[in-house]
Design a protein around this motif. Sequence first.
Motif, mmCIF file in Angstrom:
data_model
loop_
_atom_site.group_PDB
_atom_site.id
_atom_site.type_symbol
_atom_site.label_atom_id
_atom_site.label_comp_id
_atom_site.label_asym_id
_atom_site.label_seq_id
_atom_site.Cartn_x
_atom_site.Cartn_y
_atom_site.Cartn_z
ATOM 1 N N VAL A 330 29.255 151.339 66.938
ATOM 2 C CA VAL A 330 28.470 150.428 66.106
ATOM 3 C C VAL A 330 27.494 151.222 65.248
ATOM 4 C CG1 VAL A 330 26.840 148.481 66.119
ATOM 5 C CG2 VAL A 330 28.626 148.608 67.851
ATOM 6 N N GLY A 331 27.011 152.331 65.786
ATOM 7 C CA GLY A 331 25.999 153.130 65.105
ATOM 8 C C GLY A 331 24.631 152.489 65.264
ATOM 9 N N GLY A 332 23.616 153.097 64.646
ATOM 10 C CA GLY A 332 22.286 152.509 64.680
ATOM 11 C C GLY A 332 21.672 152.475 66.060
ATOM 12 N N MET A 333 20.975 151.376 66.331
ATOM 13 C CA MET A 333 20.176 151.264 67.546
ATOM 14 C C MET A 333 20.752 150.216 68.488
ATOM 15 S SD MET A 333 17.877 153.342 66.892
ATOM 16 C CE MET A 333 18.421 154.228 65.471
ATOM 17 N N ARG A 334 20.451 150.422 69.753
ATOM 18 C CA ARG A 334 20.738 149.380 70.746
ATOM 19 C C ARG A 334 19.615 149.419 71.770
ATOM 20 N NH1 ARG A 334 25.951 149.707 74.557
ATOM 21 N NH2 ARG A 334 25.366 151.898 74.306
ATOM 22 N N ALA A 335 18.902 148.313 71.874
ATOM 23 C CA ALA A 335 17.852 148.204 72.889
ATOM 24 C C ALA A 335 18.368 147.303 73.994
ATOM 25 C CB ALA A 335 16.587 147.617 72.277
ATOM 26 N N SER A 336 18.534 147.860 75.180
ATOM 27 C CA SER A 336 19.008 147.059 76.310
ATOM 28 C C SER A 336 17.803 146.570 77.091
ATOM 29 C CB SER A 336 19.939 147.896 77.182
ATOM 30 O OG SER A 336 21.066 148.275 76.414
ATOM 31 N N ILE A 337 17.727 145.261 77.229
ATOM 32 C CA ILE A 337 16.536 144.628 77.820
ATOM 33 C C ILE A 337 16.951 143.806 79.034
ATOM 34 C CG2 ILE A 337 15.018 144.659 75.814
ATOM 35 C CD1 ILE A 337 16.137 141.902 75.013
ATOM 36 N N TYR A 338 17.511 144.516 80.004
ATOM 37 C CA TYR A 338 17.984 143.864 81.226
ATOM 38 C C TYR A 338 16.814 143.271 82.015
ATOM 39 C CZ TYR A 338 22.210 146.533 80.095
ATOM 40 O OH TYR A 338 23.302 147.058 79.464
ATOM 41 N N ASN A 339 17.173 142.571 83.101
ATOM 42 C CA ASN A 339 16.160 141.894 83.932
ATOM 43 C C ASN A 339 14.933 142.760 84.221
ATOM 44 O OD1 ASN A 339 17.803 139.667 84.165
ATOM 45 N ND2 ASN A 339 18.425 140.049 86.280
ATOM 46 N N ALA A 340 15.165 144.032 84.501
ATOM 47 C CA ALA A 340 14.057 144.876 84.968
ATOM 48 C C ALA A 340 13.164 145.377 83.844
ATOM 49 C CB ALA A 340 14.613 146.068 85.758
ATOM 50 N N MET A 341 13.535 145.151 82.589
ATOM 51 C CA MET A 341 12.668 145.572 81.487
ATOM 52 C C MET A 341 11.486 144.612 81.411
ATOM 53 S SD MET A 341 11.687 147.368 78.888
ATOM 54 C CE MET A 341 13.044 148.540 78.838
ATOM 55 N N PRO A 342 10.268 145.104 81.583
ATOM 56 C CA PRO A 342 9.119 144.190 81.511
ATOM 57 C C PRO A 342 8.934 143.643 80.088
ATOM 58 C CG PRO A 342 8.436 146.417 82.211
ATOM 59 C CD PRO A 342 9.878 146.494 81.813
ATOM 60 N N ILE A 343 8.321 142.478 79.983
ATOM 61 C CA ILE A 343 8.050 141.894 78.665
ATOM 62 C C ILE A 343 7.218 142.866 77.825
ATOM 63 C CG2 ILE A 343 6.825 140.006 77.468
ATOM 64 C CD1 ILE A 343 7.712 138.174 79.798
ATOM 65 N N GLU A 344 6.303 143.581 78.484
ATOM 66 C CA GLU A 344 5.463 144.553 77.750
ATOM 67 C C GLU A 344 6.316 145.627 77.082
ATOM 68 O OE1 GLU A 344 4.412 144.413 81.576
ATOM 69 O OE2 GLU A 344 4.211 142.448 80.643
ATOM 70 N N GLY A 345 7.451 145.960 77.684
ATOM 71 C CA GLY A 345 8.332 146.972 77.099
ATOM 72 C C GLY A 345 8.909 146.476 75.779
ATOM 73 N N ALA A 346 9.331 145.211 75.774
ATOM 74 C CA ALA A 346 9.884 144.629 74.541
ATOM 75 C C ALA A 346 8.783 144.480 73.496
ATOM 76 C CB ALA A 346 10.537 143.284 74.846
ATOM 77 N N GLU A 347 7.573 144.134 73.958
ATOM 78 C CA GLU A 347 6.434 144.038 73.020
ATOM 79 C C GLU A 347 6.159 145.394 72.380
ATOM 80 O OE1 GLU A 347 3.850 140.407 75.087
ATOM 81 O OE2 GLU A 347 3.403 142.492 75.604
ATOM 82 N N ALA A 348 6.187 146.422 73.206
ATOM 83 C CA ALA A 348 5.905 147.770 72.698
ATOM 84 C C ALA A 348 6.968 148.182 71.675
ATOM 85 C CB ALA A 348 5.851 148.768 73.851
ATOM 86 N N LEU A 349 8.229 147.855 71.958
ATOM 87 C CA LEU A 349 9.288 148.220 71.011
ATOM 88 C C LEU A 349 9.178 147.403 69.717
ATOM 89 C CD1 LEU A 349 11.788 149.812 70.233
ATOM 90 C CD2 LEU A 349 13.188 148.173 71.503
ATOM 91 N N ALA A 350 8.871 146.111 69.841
ATOM 92 C CA ALA A 350 8.731 145.267 68.642
ATOM 93 C C ALA A 350 7.570 145.769 67.778
ATOM 94 C CB ALA A 350 8.520 143.813 69.039
ATOM 95 N N ASP A 351 6.452 146.126 68.408
ATOM 96 C CA ASP A 351 5.305 146.677 67.663
ATOM 97 C C ASP A 351 5.707 147.967 66.952
ATOM 98 O OD1 ASP A 351 3.722 144.636 68.539
ATOM 99 O OD2 ASP A 351 2.678 145.810 70.086
#
Length: 360
Positions: A330-351
């Motif tokens: 596919v190329g580019g990026m892939r962020a895997s946000i499985y059950n164990a990824m805390p919401i703060e992790g997704a917030e940090a990546l979105a920021d």
Amino acid sequence: MKRVYNFNPGPATLPLEVLKEAQAEFLDFDGSGMSIIEISHRSKPYEKVHNQAKADILELMGLGDDYEVLFIQGGASLQFAMIPMNFATTERKGSYVLSGTFSSNAYKEAATLGVGEVAASTKEENFRRVPRQEELNINPNVAYLHVCYNNTIYGTEFHYVPDTGNVPLFADMSSDMLSRPVDFKKFSLIYAGVQKNLGPAGVVIVVARRELIEKSLDTLPTMLRYDTFYKKNSLYNTPPAFSIYMVGKVAAWIKSCGGLTEMARRNSIKAKLLYDAIDSSDGFYRGHADKDSRSFMNVTFRLPSEELEKKFVAEALEQNLSGVKGHRSVGGMRASIYNAMPIEGAEALADFMNQFRKNN
Ligand SMILES: *Cc1c(COP(=O)(O)O)cnc(C)c1O
């Protein structure tokens, strides 16, 4: 000690509580004076772990006694072969929905055995979406319809349970098993390599209707027959004890958090954070998946150039955001946000995504 936010697709992040618990009891498991990987798989302490893991998985899925949980080695990739070997024949083939790399690999095994056919494919669209119900060409004379529920590489996911009539529905849920409530009763067989969302590599969970797996073809070798695992409680030979033990801990952790409803709540918040960062970027980030097929587990997107993609990966890592590089197909990026990824992790990546776009 440094811990990063780990967006790897698999092996992948596991709940910190679970890792700590395993660490704390590693040298002396359950008062045995030995670790879980040093004791017999026929011992009482191991048996308790094994059976509790099975019970918790069924409970989380809302399934009863008509289903059985098997623990099998060889990865999800061995299931690609075991399924057609156990269930398909040249008269009653296995039918496959091609929605990405792994479903295509599954079909390939059936095709090699001369027992596979294709029910639908989105390959022409570079697997940007999963096929819709009305696109599924369901032959009533097949042994099963096989789907891959979450396409780990392309970042697409089924948001409906295919209606297959009387044809048994089989699903590879390696990368979204136990991530949200699904009407699991509509499936006859579900399998998942646990190293995406549920534990360390080494075991595959197979959840199947008992009537399907209690008797296999006599021509099959022992270790390739589902009935070997069924009749012996997945203890015909030495099981991958550590992986099963960890899966048990993850299942208990999911239960203690509030089960699949709570997982779904967290996972949809995380997915929304990242998809909003894509959708509000004025085309700087381009999602690979069509909106109605977007995965809640693997978020795939491209940047304006390969240089920027390299820079993104490097600068993300400086912010302790690890594993965001996409798969080469596919190329580019892939962020895997499985059950164990805390919401703060997704917030940090979105920021980080928003900041990176402004800076570039
Ligand atoms: C990773 C993955 C596989 C392959 O799993 P192995 O355990 O490495 O064989 C199969 N299906 C899906 C959906 C996956 O994400």
